[in-house]
Design a protein around this motif. Structure first.
Motif, PDB file in Angstrom:
ATOM      1  N   MET A   1      -7.382 -18.381 -41.421  1.00 18.03           N
ATOM      2  CA  MET A   1      -7.859 -17.234 -41.292  1.00 18.03           C
ATOM      3  C   MET A   1      -8.466 -16.635 -39.868  1.00 18.03           C
ATOM      4  SD  MET A   1      -8.228 -15.942 -44.355  1.00 18.03           S
ATOM      5  CE  MET A   1      -8.423 -16.275 -46.012  1.00 18.03           C
ATOM      6  N   TRP A   2      -7.877 -15.749 -39.327  1.00 21.40           N
ATOM      7  CA  TRP A   2      -8.276 -15.098 -37.959  1.00 21.40           C
ATOM      8  C   TRP A   2      -9.404 -14.214 -38.321  1.00 21.40           C
ATOM      9  CZ3 TRP A   2      -6.304 -17.254 -33.579  1.00 21.40           C
ATOM     10  CH2 TRP A   2      -5.063 -18.089 -33.840  1.00 21.40           C
ATOM     11  N   CYS A   3     -10.449 -14.537 -37.788  1.00 24.55           N
ATOM     12  CA  CYS A   3     -11.629 -13.513 -38.012  1.00 24.55           C
ATOM     13  C   CYS A   3     -11.673 -12.808 -36.933  1.00 24.55           C
ATOM     14  CB  CYS A   3     -12.939 -14.692 -38.018  1.00 24.55           C
ATOM     15  SG  CYS A   3     -14.460 -13.632 -38.433  1.00 24.55           S
ATOM     16  N   VAL A   4     -12.106 -11.466 -37.060  1.00 22.33           N
ATOM     17  CA  VAL A   4     -12.291 -10.480 -36.164  1.00 22.33           C
ATOM     18  C   VAL A   4     -13.818 -10.291 -36.010  1.00 22.33           C
ATOM     19  CG1 VAL A   4     -12.252  -7.892 -35.788  1.00 22.33           C
ATOM     20  CG2 VAL A   4     -10.081  -9.050 -37.022  1.00 22.33           C
ATOM     21  N   GLN A   5     -14.526 -10.369 -36.993  1.00 21.99           N
ATOM     22  CA  GLN A   5     -16.109 -10.152 -37.086  1.00 21.99           C
ATOM     23  C   GLN A   5     -16.598 -10.954 -38.260  1.00 21.99           C
ATOM     24  OE1 GLN A   5     -17.291  -6.131 -36.076  1.00 21.99           O
ATOM     25  NE2 GLN A   5     -19.335  -6.443 -37.188  1.00 21.99           N
ATOM     26  N   LEU A   6     -17.861 -11.631 -38.210  1.00 25.49           N
ATOM     27  CA  LEU A   6     -18.630 -11.716 -39.208  1.00 25.49           C
ATOM     28  C   LEU A   6     -19.376 -10.980 -39.612  1.00 25.49           C
ATOM     29  CD1 LEU A   6     -19.507 -14.296 -40.879  1.00 25.49           C
ATOM     30  CD2 LEU A   6     -21.211 -14.671 -38.856  1.00 25.49           C
ATOM     31  N   LEU A   7     -19.570 -10.713 -40.959  1.00 27.74           N
ATOM     32  CA  LEU A   7     -20.546  -9.602 -41.632  1.00 27.74           C
ATOM     33  C   LEU A   7     -21.663 -10.284 -42.230  1.00 27.74           C
ATOM     34  CD1 LEU A   7     -17.400  -7.342 -43.047  1.00 27.74           C
ATOM     35  CD2 LEU A   7     -18.427  -7.109 -40.758  1.00 27.74           C
ATOM     36  N   ASP A   8     -21.447 -11.268 -42.914  1.00 30.34           N
ATOM     37  CA  ASP A   8     -22.496 -11.899 -43.832  1.00 30.34           C
ATOM     38  C   ASP A   8     -22.254 -13.284 -44.228  1.00 30.34           C
ATOM     39  OD1 ASP A   8     -24.936 -12.083 -44.927  1.00 30.34           O
ATOM     40  OD2 ASP A   8     -24.340 -11.021 -46.825  1.00 30.34           O
TER      41      ASP A   8
END
Length: 259
Positions: A86-93
């Protein structure tokens, strides 16, 4: 989520580019797929909610958690799909604990201000526990998140994050295309069909800009402005802030700021 098939998206783009008799005659399938890949990345970069999902993630030991790339072995996809890197762009919660197996439902996790935690519990990085109570995240340092107490043993949590969809498989060489509109390929783009207009505008603008001549350039600008306008309007509605994206982003890096 309504699936957006690659061949249906490319058919619409080829039609707009007057490239259907035969399809991919002027704009090769390989070039069209490259444009589609860049369009998906641009949407995920500037509108992270379009690729938001919730998955069970196994945390690293300690308080600091690197989240820009999480290997498949540490992920249990929430949508039932096969595990993948998983390539994360932004953490949301990070809403809750998921036990030691990624399946059990545990206590809720709350967001805290890391500086306040530093002030009231200066030694918190040395703490450990079997479950997470709080997490801290700074979007200006998107590669990392912090959890409290520090992880000891196997600890899984639910992570809601914006993650790049799987890369669209490369197109075939001329004469061996795999995404022709009348073919049976059912590969999907990885984004909801709701965003087909934005991808259509991106791909068409991208390809028109490769043509020579003022007419193609003028048409490209119309589609590029439609794409950037959709980004700016949508994000202003969601966040109250306009990213002020003015030009078509080519092969944008993730994560990053508007250009």
């Amino acid at each position: 989520m309504a699936k957006l098939l690659v061949r249906e998206l490319l058919r619409r783009c080829s039609s707009t580019l007057s490239d259907t008799k035969p399809q991919f005659g002027r704009h090769s399938e390989i070039d069209m797929v490259l444009a589609a890949r860049n369009g998906v990345r641009a949407l995920c970069k500037y509108m992270p909610h379009v690729c938001a999902r919730t998955d069970a993630v196994k945390l690293d030991p300690g308080t600091q958690q690197r989240i820009d790339l999480v290997p498949a072995a540490r992920v249990k996809p929430g949508d039932g799909s096969d595990a993948r890197d998983m390539w994360c762009v932004q953490l949301l919660d990070i809403p809750r604990n998921r036990g030691s197996d990624g399946v059990a439902v545990g206590r809720a996790i709350t967001l805290v201000d890391r500086q306040r935690l530093d002030t009231f519990e200066p030694d918190w990085h040395a703490s450990t526990g079997p479950a997470v109570l709080h997490y801290a995240y700074n979007p200006q340092q998107p590669r990392y998140a912090y959890v409290y107490p520090g992880v000891m043993g196997d600890v899984w949590v639910d992570m809601t994050w914006a993650v790049l969809p799987p890369t669209i498989v490369a197109g075939g060489e001329p004469g061996a295309e795999i995404y022709k509109w009348d073919g049976g390929n059912d590969a999907d783009v990885g984004l909801d069909e709701l965003y087909s207009d934005e991808l259509w505008n991106y791909i068409v603008a991208y390809r028109l800009l490769s043509d020579k001549g003022q007419a193609s350039l003028a048409r490209a600008m119309v589609h590029a402005q439609a794409f950037t306008g959709a980004i700016n309007t949508t994000m202003e509605q969601l966040t109250g802030q306009n990213p002020n994206l003015k030009t078509l982003p080519f092969a944008p890096e993730v994560p990053g700021g508007a250009s």
